[in-house]
Design an enzyme around this catalytic site. Structure first.
Site, mmCIF file in Angstrom:
data_model
loop_
_atom_site.group_PDB
_atom_site.id
_atom_site.type_symbol
_atom_site.label_atom_id
_atom_site.label_comp_id
_atom_site.label_asym_id
_atom_site.label_seq_id
_atom_site.Cartn_x
_atom_site.Cartn_y
_atom_site.Cartn_z
ATOM 1 N N ASP A 233 -55.968 31.471 58.772
ATOM 2 C CA ASP A 233 -54.728 31.304 59.193
ATOM 3 C C ASP A 233 -54.333 31.264 60.743
ATOM 4 O OD1 ASP A 233 -51.763 31.263 59.377
ATOM 5 O OD2 ASP A 233 -51.508 32.717 58.348
ATOM 6 N N PHE B 210 -52.616 34.145 54.030
ATOM 7 C CA PHE B 210 -51.505 33.528 55.105
ATOM 8 C C PHE B 210 -50.672 35.042 55.424
ATOM 9 C CE2 PHE B 210 -52.802 29.987 52.582
ATOM 10 C CZ PHE B 210 -53.039 29.122 53.601
ATOM 11 N N CYS B 211 -49.983 34.571 56.689
ATOM 12 C CA CYS B 211 -49.131 35.733 57.200
ATOM 13 C C CYS B 211 -48.164 36.269 56.265
ATOM 14 C CB CYS B 211 -48.410 34.782 58.489
ATOM 15 S SG CYS B 211 -47.168 36.219 59.456
ATOM 16 N N PRO B 212 -48.047 37.380 56.065
ATOM 17 C CA PRO B 212 -48.297 38.350 56.747
ATOM 18 C C PRO B 212 -49.634 39.204 56.278
ATOM 19 C CG PRO B 212 -46.671 39.234 55.563
ATOM 20 C CD PRO B 212 -46.820 37.774 54.964
#
Length: 78
Positions: free
Chosen positions: A42, A15-17
């Site tokens: 994501d 997931f981000c980042p």
């Protein structure tokens, strides 16, 4: 149109980042003009990866989504 892929990055489950951080590292390893295939799950990569390419002047050759998996083909700038 068939695009020859020189390297792949699997960012599925991240997931981000994290996907963009891994992408940044992987792109550094590639030679100029080489193509990287990125797969991710994501949804934020739909926003982040095109912006990454635009900001760093890499070419986003293709992007697609199938069953929650996003695929990107990126050519490193010359």
């Amino acid at each position: 149109m068939l695009i020859e892929v020189d390297a792949e990055l699997d960012a599925c489950g991240l997931f981000c980042p994290e996907p963009v951080m891994l992408l940044h590292t992987k792109v550094r390893e590639l030679g100029a003009g080489k193509v990287l295939k990125v797969t991710a799950t994501d949804p934020s990569t739909q926003r982040d990866i095109p912006k990454f390419c635009l900001f760093l002047e890499h070419q986003l050759l293709d992007s697609s989504e199938q069953d929650g998996t996003y695929t990107y083909l990126i050519r490193k700038k010359l």
